[in-house]
Design a protein around this motif. Structure first.
Motif, PDB file in Angstrom:
ATOM      1  N   LEU A   1      -7.063   2.231   1.240  1.00 41.20           N
ATOM      2  CA  LEU A   1      -5.739   2.279   0.110  1.00 41.20           C
ATOM      3  C   LEU A   1      -5.275   1.128  -0.112  1.00 41.20           C
ATOM      4  N   ILE A   2      -5.764   0.341   0.472  1.00 36.96           N
ATOM      5  CA  ILE A   2      -4.685  -1.077   1.014  1.00 36.96           C
ATOM      6  C   ILE A   2      -5.688  -1.888  -0.473  1.00 36.96           C
ATOM      7  N   LYS A   3      -7.468  -1.806   0.017  1.00 37.12           N
ATOM      8  CA  LYS A   3      -7.714  -2.729  -1.373  1.00 37.12           C
ATOM      9  C   LYS A   3      -8.251  -2.126  -2.413  1.00 37.12           C
ATOM     10  N   ASN A   4      -7.972  -0.951  -1.992  1.00 37.63           N
ATOM     11  CA  ASN A   4      -7.967   0.216  -3.807  1.00 37.63           C
ATOM     12  C   ASN A   4      -7.119   0.810  -4.074  1.00 37.63           C
ATOM     13  N   ALA A   5      -5.927   1.120  -3.241  1.00 39.63           N
ATOM     14  CA  ALA A   5      -4.753   1.711  -3.553  1.00 39.63           C
ATOM     15  C   ALA A   5      -5.679   3.575  -4.110  1.00 39.63           C
ATOM     16  N   GLN A   6      -6.299   3.860  -3.514  1.00 38.74           N
ATOM     17  CA  GLN A   6      -7.586   5.341  -2.961  1.00 38.74           C
ATOM     18  C   GLN A   6      -6.346   6.001  -2.434  1.00 38.74           C
ATOM     19  N   VAL A   7      -6.298   6.742  -2.071  1.00 36.28           N
ATOM     20  CA  VAL A   7      -4.956   7.300  -2.061  1.00 36.28           C
ATOM     21  C   VAL A   7      -4.806   9.034  -1.866  1.00 36.28           C
ATOM     22  N   PHE A   8      -5.922   9.465  -2.440  1.00 37.05           N
ATOM     23  CA  PHE A   8      -6.275  11.294  -2.180  1.00 37.05           C
ATOM     24  C   PHE A   8      -7.095  11.187  -1.049  1.00 37.05           C
ATOM     25  N   ASN A   9      -6.828  11.813   0.045  1.00 40.23           N
ATOM     26  CA  ASN A   9      -7.748  12.095   1.243  1.00 40.23           C
ATOM     27  C   ASN A   9      -7.227  13.121   1.262  1.00 40.23           C
ATOM     28  N   GLU A  10      -7.032  14.413   0.649  1.00 40.71           N
ATOM     29  CA  GLU A  10      -6.701  16.165   1.169  1.00 40.71           C
ATOM     30  C   GLU A  10      -7.734  16.401   1.020  1.00 40.71           C
ATOM     31  N   LYS A  11      -8.203  17.544   0.969  1.00 38.54           N
ATOM     32  CA  LYS A  11      -9.226  18.985   0.476  1.00 38.54           C
ATOM     33  C   LYS A  11      -8.956  19.649  -0.263  1.00 38.54           C
ATOM     34  N   VAL A  12     -10.009  19.584  -1.077  1.00 42.33           N
ATOM     35  CA  VAL A  12     -10.074  20.211  -2.526  1.00 42.33           C
ATOM     36  C   VAL A  12     -10.052  21.850  -2.635  1.00 42.33           C
ATOM     37  N   GLU A  13      -9.736  22.532  -3.079  1.00 42.20           N
ATOM     38  CA  GLU A  13      -9.747  24.305  -2.798  1.00 42.20           C
ATOM     39  C   GLU A  13     -10.355  24.708  -4.612  1.00 42.20           C
ATOM     40  N   VAL A  14     -11.231  24.595  -4.587  1.00 46.24           N
ATOM     41  CA  VAL A  14     -11.355  25.368  -6.471  1.00 46.24           C
ATOM     42  C   VAL A  14     -11.588  27.357  -6.033  1.00 46.24           C
ATOM     43  N   GLN A  15     -11.014  27.968  -6.767  1.00 48.83           N
ATOM     44  CA  GLN A  15     -11.049  29.056  -6.506  1.00 48.83           C
ATOM     45  C   GLN A  15     -11.289  29.723  -8.065  1.00 48.83           C
ATOM     46  N   GLY A  16     -11.868  30.857  -8.066  1.00 51.57           N
ATOM     47  CA  GLY A  16     -11.948  31.713  -8.963  1.00 51.57           C
ATOM     48  C   GLY A  16     -13.923  31.225 -10.252  1.00 51.57           C
ATOM     49  N   ASP A  17     -13.905  31.549 -11.603  1.00 53.12           N
ATOM     50  CA  ASP A  17     -15.280  32.120 -11.609  1.00 53.12           C
ATOM     51  C   ASP A  17     -15.433  30.092 -12.292  1.00 53.12           C
ATOM     52  N   TRP A  18     -16.591  30.050 -11.651  1.00 49.29           N
ATOM     53  CA  TRP A  18     -16.462  27.791 -13.080  1.00 49.29           C
ATOM     54  C   TRP A  18     -18.151  27.958 -12.420  1.00 49.29           C
ATOM     55  N   ASN A  19     -18.715  27.137 -13.421  1.00 52.70           N
ATOM     56  CA  ASN A  19     -19.709  27.190 -13.517  1.00 52.70           C
ATOM     57  C   ASN A  19     -19.942  25.147 -13.625  1.00 52.70           C
TER      58      ASN A  19
ATOM     59  N   ALA B   1       1.113  -1.257  -0.385  1.00 54.94           N
ATOM     60  CA  ALA B   1       0.064  -0.092  -0.183  1.00 54.94           C
ATOM     61  C   ALA B   1       1.113   1.234   0.041  1.00 54.94           C
ATOM     62  N   LEU B   2       1.775   0.835   1.042  1.00 56.87           N
ATOM     63  CA  LEU B   2       2.624   2.356   0.539  1.00 56.87           C
ATOM     64  C   LEU B   2       3.880   2.490  -0.931  1.00 56.87           C
ATOM     65  N   VAL B   3       4.056   1.154  -1.921  1.00 53.68           N
ATOM     66  CA  VAL B   3       4.772   0.835  -2.282  1.00 53.68           C
ATOM     67  C   VAL B   3       3.874   1.968  -3.751  1.00 53.68           C
ATOM     68  N   VAL B   4       2.530   2.193  -3.365  1.00 58.32           N
ATOM     69  CA  VAL B   4       1.410   1.994  -4.124  1.00 58.32           C
ATOM     70  C   VAL B   4       1.299   3.852  -4.007  1.00 58.32           C
ATOM     71  N   LYS B   5       1.062   3.934  -2.631  1.00 59.05           N
ATOM     72  CA  LYS B   5       1.335   5.756  -3.134  1.00 59.05           C
ATOM     73  C   LYS B   5       2.115   6.325  -3.092  1.00 59.05           C
ATOM     74  N   GLY B   6       3.789   5.778  -2.571  1.00 57.23           N
ATOM     75  CA  GLY B   6       4.312   6.555  -3.214  1.00 57.23           C
ATOM     76  C   GLY B   6       4.425   6.491  -5.144  1.00 57.23           C
ATOM     77  N   ALA B   7       3.618   5.203  -5.640  1.00 54.59           N
ATOM     78  CA  ALA B   7       3.592   5.924  -7.413  1.00 54.59           C
ATOM     79  C   ALA B   7       2.541   6.646  -7.486  1.00 54.59           C
ATOM     80  N   LEU B   8       1.626   6.584  -6.801  1.00 52.43           N
ATOM     81  CA  LEU B   8       0.628   7.215  -6.590  1.00 52.43           C
ATOM     82  C   LEU B   8       1.077   9.420  -7.286  1.00 52.43           C
ATOM     83  N   GLU B   9       1.743   8.945  -5.959  1.00 49.01           N
ATOM     84  CA  GLU B   9       1.958  10.703  -5.413  1.00 49.01           C
ATOM     85  C   GLU B   9       2.862  10.510  -6.402  1.00 49.01           C
TER      86      GLU B   9
END
Length: 132
Positions: A112-130, A13-21
């Motif tokens: 992460l171990i089962k599905n290699a889902q590693v993006f757990n950080e918050k997402v910030e969106v700025q600017g104008d969008w629809n 899982a750590l190898v997968v996380k490192g590869a995805l990062e």
């Protein structure tokens, strides 16, 4: 799950996380340098074992490939069972990762171990969008 298998799963899982990062060019942001040390330790141990080297390379190139992750986990567990010193090194690196989690470092979860889902950080969106 026996202890060696659990450590092997966490290591993969750590190898997968490192590869995805690395693929997302976020590796430099990581607060835990153990991922690089774990990879270096695995590469050193697997040197000369072509099947192990290929399994590690496949996971780093295609971290979402479940079959490749399982193969690497199986090979890693076999190496740890044959060499208690190597097992201790890998266990120490995984323990360091767990300790880093408590300090806001990288997180290794069941997902992460089962599905290699590693993006757990918050997402910030700025600017104008629809959204439509």
């Amino acid at each position: 799950m026996d202890p060696v298998t659990a450590v092997a799963a966490a290591s993969v899982a750590l190898v997968v996380k490192g590869a995805l990062e690395a693929a997302a060019q976020e590796a430099g942001r990581s607060g835990w340098s153990g991922g690089a040390r774990l990879m270096a330790r695995l590469r050193a141990r697997f040197g000369g074992d072509r099947a192990a080297e290929l399994a590690l390379d496949r996971v780093t190139r295609a971290p979402n490939d479940e079959e490749s992750r399982q193969e690497l986990e199986r090979i890693l567990a076999a190496h740890m069972l044959r060499d208690p010193a190597f097992e201790a090194d890998v266990r120490r690196l995984v323990d360091e990762a767990a300790a880093a989690m408590g300090r806001g470092g990288p997180q290794v979860t069941a997902a992460l171990i089962k599905n290699a889902q590693v993006f757990n950080e918050k997402v910030e969106v700025q600017g104008d969008w629809n959204v439509s």
